[in-house]
Each structure stands twice: as C-alpha cells, then as structure tokens.
Design a protein around this motif. Structure first.
Motif, mmCIF file in Angstrom:
data_model
loop_
_atom_site.group_PDB
_atom_site.id
_atom_site.type_symbol
_atom_site.label_atom_id
_atom_site.label_comp_id
_atom_site.label_asym_id
_atom_site.label_seq_id
_atom_site.Cartn_x
_atom_site.Cartn_y
_atom_site.Cartn_z
ATOM 1 N N MET A 1 8.244 19.219 19.668
ATOM 2 C CA MET A 1 9.631 18.946 19.835
ATOM 3 C C MET A 1 10.237 20.435 20.172
ATOM 4 S SD MET A 1 12.182 17.062 17.225
ATOM 5 C CE MET A 1 14.260 17.040 18.206
ATOM 6 N N ASP A 2 10.785 19.361 20.908
ATOM 7 C CA ASP A 2 11.674 20.685 22.227
ATOM 8 C C ASP A 2 12.949 21.137 21.421
ATOM 9 O OD1 ASP A 2 9.146 20.423 24.276
ATOM 10 O OD2 ASP A 2 11.207 19.204 25.689
ATOM 11 N N LYS A 3 13.270 22.425 21.449
ATOM 12 C CA LYS A 3 14.888 22.435 21.094
ATOM 13 C C LYS A 3 15.302 23.296 21.841
ATOM 14 C CE LYS A 3 13.907 26.962 18.463
ATOM 15 N NZ LYS A 3 14.012 27.800 16.761
ATOM 16 N N SER A 4 16.723 23.050 21.373
ATOM 17 C CA SER A 4 17.826 24.096 21.841
ATOM 18 C C SER A 4 17.921 25.626 21.455
ATOM 19 C CB SER A 4 18.801 22.821 22.433
ATOM 20 O OG SER A 4 19.641 23.292 20.773
ATOM 21 N N MET A 5 18.850 26.116 22.163
ATOM 22 C CA MET A 5 18.626 27.892 21.932
ATOM 23 C C MET A 5 20.554 27.972 22.602
ATOM 24 S SD MET A 5 15.496 29.895 22.068
ATOM 25 C CE MET A 5 16.365 31.245 20.920
ATOM 26 N N LYS A 6 20.988 28.732 21.998
ATOM 27 C CA LYS A 6 22.282 29.563 22.382
ATOM 28 C C LYS A 6 21.793 30.487 22.976
ATOM 29 C CE LYS A 6 25.358 27.886 18.757
ATOM 30 N NZ LYS A 6 26.652 27.823 17.424
ATOM 31 N N ILE A 7 22.412 31.082 23.915
ATOM 32 C CA ILE A 7 22.200 31.865 24.989
ATOM 33 C C ILE A 7 22.055 33.366 24.069
ATOM 34 C CG2 ILE A 7 23.192 33.891 27.093
ATOM 35 C CD1 ILE A 7 23.881 30.200 28.341
ATOM 36 N N ARG A 8 23.200 32.698 23.268
ATOM 37 C CA ARG A 8 23.469 34.269 22.153
ATOM 38 C C ARG A 8 21.623 34.889 21.294
ATOM 39 N NH1 ARG A 8 27.467 35.716 20.118
ATOM 40 N NH2 ARG A 8 28.782 34.226 20.673
ATOM 41 N N ASP A 9 21.406 33.863 21.483
ATOM 42 C CA ASP A 9 20.238 34.326 20.273
ATOM 43 C C ASP A 9 18.734 34.603 21.752
ATOM 44 O OD1 ASP A 9 20.973 33.179 17.949
ATOM 45 O OD2 ASP A 9 21.022 31.083 18.301
ATOM 46 N N ILE A 10 18.901 33.999 22.859
ATOM 47 C CA ILE A 10 18.432 34.197 23.568
ATOM 48 C C ILE A 10 17.656 35.841 24.228
ATOM 49 C CG2 ILE A 10 17.873 34.097 26.349
ATOM 50 C CD1 ILE A 10 18.419 30.732 25.566
ATOM 51 N N VAL A 11 19.053 36.015 24.046
ATOM 52 C CA VAL A 11 19.733 37.856 24.700
ATOM 53 C C VAL A 11 18.737 38.676 23.525
ATOM 54 C CG1 VAL A 11 21.191 39.521 24.241
ATOM 55 C CG2 VAL A 11 21.808 37.784 24.912
ATOM 56 N N ASP A 12 18.825 37.869 22.713
ATOM 57 C CA ASP A 12 17.066 39.034 21.268
ATOM 58 C C ASP A 12 16.193 38.635 21.667
ATOM 59 O OD1 ASP A 12 19.726 39.830 19.808
ATOM 60 O OD2 ASP A 12 19.442 38.015 18.681
ATOM 61 N N VAL A 13 15.474 37.393 22.098
ATOM 62 C CA VAL A 13 14.374 37.036 22.307
ATOM 63 C C VAL A 13 13.493 37.699 23.558
ATOM 64 C CG1 VAL A 13 12.710 34.989 22.395
ATOM 65 C CG2 VAL A 13 14.906 34.807 21.332
ATOM 66 N N ILE A 14 14.742 37.950 24.175
ATOM 67 C CA ILE A 14 13.882 38.648 26.018
ATOM 68 C C ILE A 14 14.561 39.940 25.992
ATOM 69 C CG2 ILE A 14 13.549 36.255 26.467
ATOM 70 C CD1 ILE A 14 16.253 36.852 28.283
ATOM 71 N N GLU A 15 15.558 40.785 24.013
ATOM 72 C CA GLU A 15 15.776 42.088 24.976
ATOM 73 C C GLU A 15 16.596 42.516 26.374
ATOM 74 O OE1 GLU A 15 12.601 44.510 24.664
ATOM 75 O OE2 GLU A 15 11.186 43.529 23.091
ATOM 76 N N ALA A 16 17.715 40.981 25.997
ATOM 77 C CA ALA A 16 18.199 41.083 27.079
ATOM 78 C C ALA A 16 20.327 41.876 26.820
ATOM 79 C CB ALA A 16 18.716 39.860 27.926
ATOM 80 N N THR A 17 20.988 42.590 28.043
ATOM 81 C CA THR A 17 21.494 42.596 28.761
ATOM 82 C C THR A 17 22.757 41.698 29.277
ATOM 83 O OG1 THR A 17 20.956 45.417 28.793
ATOM 84 C CG2 THR A 17 23.363 44.982 28.860
ATOM 85 N N VAL A 18 23.452 41.786 28.405
ATOM 86 C CA VAL A 18 24.994 40.657 28.640
ATOM 87 C C VAL A 18 25.957 41.479 30.356
ATOM 88 C CG1 VAL A 18 26.773 39.027 28.792
ATOM 89 C CG2 VAL A 18 24.856 39.433 26.865
ATOM 90 N N LEU A 19 25.547 41.396 31.500
ATOM 91 C CA LEU A 19 26.393 41.338 32.406
ATOM 92 C C LEU A 19 27.350 40.752 33.048
ATOM 93 C CD1 LEU A 19 23.358 42.676 34.775
ATOM 94 C CD2 LEU A 19 24.687 44.252 33.277
ATOM 95 N N GLN A 20 27.689 39.585 32.415
ATOM 96 C CA GLN A 20 28.809 38.231 32.790
ATOM 97 C C GLN A 20 28.682 37.159 31.561
ATOM 98 O OE1 GLN A 20 31.327 36.967 33.646
ATOM 99 N NE2 GLN A 20 29.685 35.325 33.988
ATOM 100 N N GLY A 21 29.754 36.611 31.163
ATOM 101 C CA GLY A 21 30.087 35.161 30.739
ATOM 102 C C GLY A 21 29.756 35.836 29.126
ATOM 103 N N GLU A 22 30.266 37.007 28.480
ATOM 104 C CA GLU A 22 30.283 37.160 27.328
ATOM 105 C C GLU A 22 30.949 36.075 26.403
ATOM 106 O OE1 GLU A 22 29.252 39.743 23.809
ATOM 107 O OE2 GLU A 22 28.756 40.596 25.943
ATOM 108 N N GLU A 23 31.630 35.490 26.046
ATOM 109 C CA GLU A 23 32.238 34.935 26.709
ATOM 110 C C GLU A 23 31.972 33.407 25.705
ATOM 111 O OE1 GLU A 23 33.980 34.265 30.407
ATOM 112 O OE2 GLU A 23 33.050 35.470 28.834
ATOM 113 N N LEU A 24 30.553 33.268 27.296
ATOM 114 C CA LEU A 24 30.108 32.341 27.146
ATOM 115 C C LEU A 24 29.018 31.836 25.946
ATOM 116 C CD1 LEU A 24 30.447 31.292 30.796
ATOM 117 C CD2 LEU A 24 31.918 30.221 29.029
#
Length: 116
Positions: free
Chosen positions: A1-24
């Motif tokens: 089953m497909d599920k949704s993810m919050k962007i904050r969780d995606i940041v961890d999954v793909i080892e990302a840095t937030v460049l814009q939109g911290e509040e979103l």
C-alpha cells in the motif's frame, strides 16, 4: 500500500539539506518523480508530488509551480543559485539538496513507502 511521508522525514531518508521552506517541512508527499526533462514533468506528475532532478535552472521551479509540486530535491550535490531559491520561496515550495545520485534517492524513497 502506498503511503505518504512528511518532507521532514524525507530529509532523513535521502540525507538532504533544507535550502528553502523550513516552515513547510510538515507537508505530506504522496509521490516522487525523478527527471531532468521538464516536458516529462508536465506530462506525468501526480498530486502532492516531489521532483528529484539534477537540472539547475529557474525553469525547474517554474515548471514545478505549474503542476503544484510541493518540493524539489536537487541531487548529485547540485547547488541552486540564489535566484532559484528566491523563485521557490515565492512559489511556497520546499527546496532540498542531497549528495546522493537520483537513482539511490528514488530507491530510498521507494523503500520508505513512496511507491508512485
């Protein structure tokens, strides 16, 4: 089953840095699309989608805005210009960057539950 993810969780999954939109970062993502051809983005994107791309130019933001993208991830260590980040801010869009290649990033998102 497909599920949704919050962007904050995606940041961890793909080892990302937030460049814009911290509040979103609590925005829910249902699907992810890895592509460098903006014409394909216009043709195939789905609701509550996030774009992963290695293409760095203002057209990426403009295209993503046209299809109501929630976030853009620049892969392979690509760094957007201040102009690109400003366009994303005006479009109320999250911008992330990861050093991971697109293939690995998409695979990790798939394993984490983003199946489309």
């Amino acid at each position: 089953m497909d599920k949704s993810m919050k962007i904050r969780d995606i940041v961890d999954v793909i080892e990302a840095t937030v460049l814009q939109g911290e509040e979103l970062l609590d925005t829910e993502i249902l699907s992810a699309y890895g592509c460098d051809l903006m014409s394909d983005v216009l043709a195939f994107v789905e609701d509550q989608c996030m774009l992963l791309t290695g293409l760095i130019n203002p057209q990426v933001i403009r295209t993503a805005e046209m299809v109501d993208m929630k976030a853009i991830v620049f892969v392979r260590g690509k760094e957007p210009t201040a102009e690109i980040l400003e366009l994303a801010k005006e479009a109320n869009m999250v911008v992330l960057a990861t050093k991971l290649p697109m293939y690995i990033s998409c695979g990790r998102l798939y394993e984490a539950g983003i199946k489309r």
